[in-house]
Motif scaffolding. Sequence first.
Motif, PDB file in Angstrom:
ATOM      1  N   GLY A 187     -27.001  80.495   5.741  1.00 61.44           N
ATOM      2  CA  GLY A 187     -27.759  79.379   6.267  1.00 61.44           C
ATOM      3  C   GLY A 187     -27.300  79.062   7.677  1.00 61.44           C
ATOM      4  O   GLY A 187     -27.279  79.923   8.518  1.00 61.44           O
TER       5      GLY A 187
ATOM      6  N   ALA B  83     -35.562  77.519   4.697  1.00 59.22           N
ATOM      7  CA  ALA B  83     -34.356  76.782   4.313  1.00 59.22           C
ATOM      8  C   ALA B  83     -34.633  75.295   4.433  1.00 59.22           C
ATOM      9  O   ALA B  83     -35.181  74.837   5.434  1.00 59.22           O
ATOM     10  CB  ALA B  83     -33.181  77.165   5.198  1.00 59.22           C
TER      11      ALA B  83
ATOM     12  N   VAL C   9     -32.711  71.646   4.253  1.00 59.89           N
ATOM     13  CA  VAL C   9     -31.422  70.971   4.286  1.00 59.89           C
ATOM     14  C   VAL C   9     -31.644  69.480   4.068  1.00 59.89           C
ATOM     15  O   VAL C   9     -32.472  68.867   4.749  1.00 59.89           O
ATOM     16  CB  VAL C   9     -30.712  71.212   5.633  1.00 59.89           C
ATOM     17  CG1 VAL C   9     -29.401  70.437   5.709  1.00 59.89           C
ATOM     18  CG2 VAL C   9     -30.463  72.704   5.845  1.00 59.89           C
TER      19      VAL C   9
ATOM     20  N   TYR D 152     -24.814  66.935   0.654  1.00 59.48           N
ATOM     21  CA  TYR D 152     -25.449  67.740   1.693  1.00 59.48           C
ATOM     22  C   TYR D 152     -25.862  69.058   1.051  1.00 59.48           C
ATOM     23  O   TYR D 152     -25.012  69.816   0.576  1.00 59.48           O
ATOM     24  CB  TYR D 152     -24.457  67.977   2.830  1.00 59.48           C
ATOM     25  CG  TYR D 152     -25.034  68.667   4.049  1.00 59.48           C
ATOM     26  CD1 TYR D 152     -25.530  67.933   5.116  1.00 59.48           C
ATOM     27  CD2 TYR D 152     -25.061  70.059   4.138  1.00 59.48           C
ATOM     28  CE1 TYR D 152     -26.032  68.558   6.239  1.00 59.48           C
ATOM     29  CE2 TYR D 152     -25.573  70.690   5.247  1.00 59.48           C
ATOM     30  CZ  TYR D 152     -26.058  69.940   6.302  1.00 59.48           C
ATOM     31  OH  TYR D 152     -26.561  70.568   7.407  1.00 59.48           O
ATOM     32  N   SER D 153     -27.154  69.331   1.027  1.00 61.15           N
ATOM     33  CA  SER D 153     -27.678  70.477   0.281  1.00 61.15           C
ATOM     34  C   SER D 153     -28.488  71.395   1.184  1.00 61.15           C
ATOM     35  O   SER D 153     -29.259  70.933   2.030  1.00 61.15           O
ATOM     36  CB  SER D 153     -28.562  69.978  -0.867  1.00 61.15           C
ATOM     37  OG  SER D 153     -29.203  71.053  -1.526  1.00 61.15           O
ATOM     38  N   ASN D 154     -28.314  72.705   0.999  1.00 68.75           N
ATOM     39  CA  ASN D 154     -29.076  73.722   1.724  1.00 68.75           C
ATOM     40  C   ASN D 154     -29.704  74.660   0.704  1.00 68.75           C
ATOM     41  O   ASN D 154     -29.006  75.434   0.054  1.00 68.75           O
ATOM     42  CB  ASN D 154     -28.151  74.494   2.671  1.00 68.75           C
ATOM     43  CG  ASN D 154     -28.874  75.562   3.480  1.00 68.75           C
ATOM     44  OD1 ASN D 154     -30.052  75.830   3.285  1.00 68.75           O
ATOM     45  ND2 ASN D 154     -28.146  76.201   4.379  1.00 68.75           N
ATOM     46  N   GLN D 155     -31.027  74.590   0.549  1.00 70.07           N
ATOM     47  CA  GLN D 155     -31.764  75.424  -0.399  1.00 70.07           C
ATOM     48  C   GLN D 155     -32.584  76.443   0.386  1.00 70.07           C
ATOM     49  O   GLN D 155     -33.456  76.074   1.171  1.00 70.07           O
ATOM     50  CB  GLN D 155     -32.690  74.571  -1.269  1.00 70.07           C
ATOM     51  CG  GLN D 155     -32.005  73.389  -1.953  1.00 70.07           C
ATOM     52  CD  GLN D 155     -31.023  73.838  -3.016  1.00 70.07           C
ATOM     53  OE1 GLN D 155     -31.267  74.796  -3.743  1.00 70.07           O
ATOM     54  NE2 GLN D 155     -29.904  73.131  -3.112  1.00 70.07           N
ATOM     55  N   THR D 156     -32.293  77.735   0.184  1.00 77.96           N
ATOM     56  CA  THR D 156     -32.952  78.795   0.947  1.00 77.96           C
ATOM     57  C   THR D 156     -33.658  79.752   0.001  1.00 77.96           C
ATOM     58  O   THR D 156     -33.093  80.151  -1.017  1.00 77.96           O
ATOM     59  CB  THR D 156     -31.923  79.571   1.792  1.00 77.96           C
ATOM     60  OG1 THR D 156     -31.180  78.657   2.587  1.00 77.96           O
ATOM     61  CG2 THR D 156     -32.600  80.586   2.693  1.00 77.96           C
TER      62      THR D 156
ATOM     63  N   SER E 193     -28.509  78.499  -2.947  1.00 80.28           N
ATOM     64  CA  SER E 193     -28.318  77.061  -2.814  1.00 80.28           C
ATOM     65  C   SER E 193     -26.859  76.782  -2.502  1.00 80.28           C
ATOM     66  O   SER E 193     -25.958  77.425  -3.050  1.00 80.28           O
ATOM     67  CB  SER E 193     -28.734  76.322  -4.093  1.00 80.28           C
ATOM     68  OG  SER E 193     -27.852  76.625  -5.159  1.00 80.28           O
TER      69      SER E 193
ATOM     70  N   ASN F 136     -20.860  74.866   4.467  1.00 80.78           N
ATOM     71  CA  ASN F 136     -22.159  74.226   4.319  1.00 80.78           C
ATOM     72  C   ASN F 136     -22.294  72.986   5.193  1.00 80.78           C
ATOM     73  O   ASN F 136     -23.343  72.765   5.801  1.00 80.78           O
ATOM     74  CB  ASN F 136     -22.376  73.869   2.840  1.00 80.78           C
ATOM     75  CG  ASN F 136     -23.768  73.353   2.554  1.00 80.78           C
ATOM     76  OD1 ASN F 136     -24.749  73.847   3.112  1.00 80.78           O
ATOM     77  ND2 ASN F 136     -23.856  72.358   1.676  1.00 80.78           N
TER      78      ASN F 136
END
Length: 238
Positions: A13, A49, A51, A63-67, A82, A144
């Motif tokens: 990410g 992605a 965020v 704090y979330s990053n889903q790709t 994720s 992240n």
Amino acid sequence: MTKPISLCTFAAGVMLAFAASAAPAATPAPAPFTATYQVSQGGQAIGEAVVTLKSVGNGQWEYSNQTRGTSGLAAALGANSSETTHFRWNNNAPETVSYDYHMDAAIKSKQRHTEVNWNTHQVTVDDGKGPMNYASVPGMVDRNTTPYALGLALRAGKQAVALPVAVKRNVETQQFKVAGTDSVKVPAGSFQAERVERSDNQSFSAWYAPQKYPVPVKLAQSDGGNLTLELVSFKNGN
């Protein structure tokens, strides 16, 4: 992190960080947001992605990053990842409490859990092969949350910094600097953006409009797949 194209590189990410190098301006408390990015490889869009930052109570934030892969090989392999961090707000900056990473694809899956005990100053990392432990460092974040820490530092006027980042086996001090200002055009618009480069690793650059957004408007990573992330939209609030 070289890696199989569109698999492990997807999980990276946005990976950048900043810490203080001069007397900082006051940093405001976290504010919830959702940022959406287009992920490209070799000039071709291959994924998306998303965020997000939100409060989860008890003084902690998520704090979330889903790709996910949306076209090309990434879509064919069902490449999705994720990354989710819980952090506390300490000394006007995020400080990691826990971090979870999951990557799923048709031919490969990976996961990692990181837990920080700030009472005993110990970090525990488990990727399914047994836990590893090492000492924490004040102000430590993870891969992240480093883009958010970077954006906050830029907003406070910092230009060159070193940030402690929890990785698999230790805390790694990462060095960054503002290398110039560029005109950048992404799906979210055109910006005069500060270009940030990692001093100890020349494989990527990131562009920020820090007074507008706390995350990059663009990031280019040459190590592990030549990925580019470009901001599509940014929304304040939950």
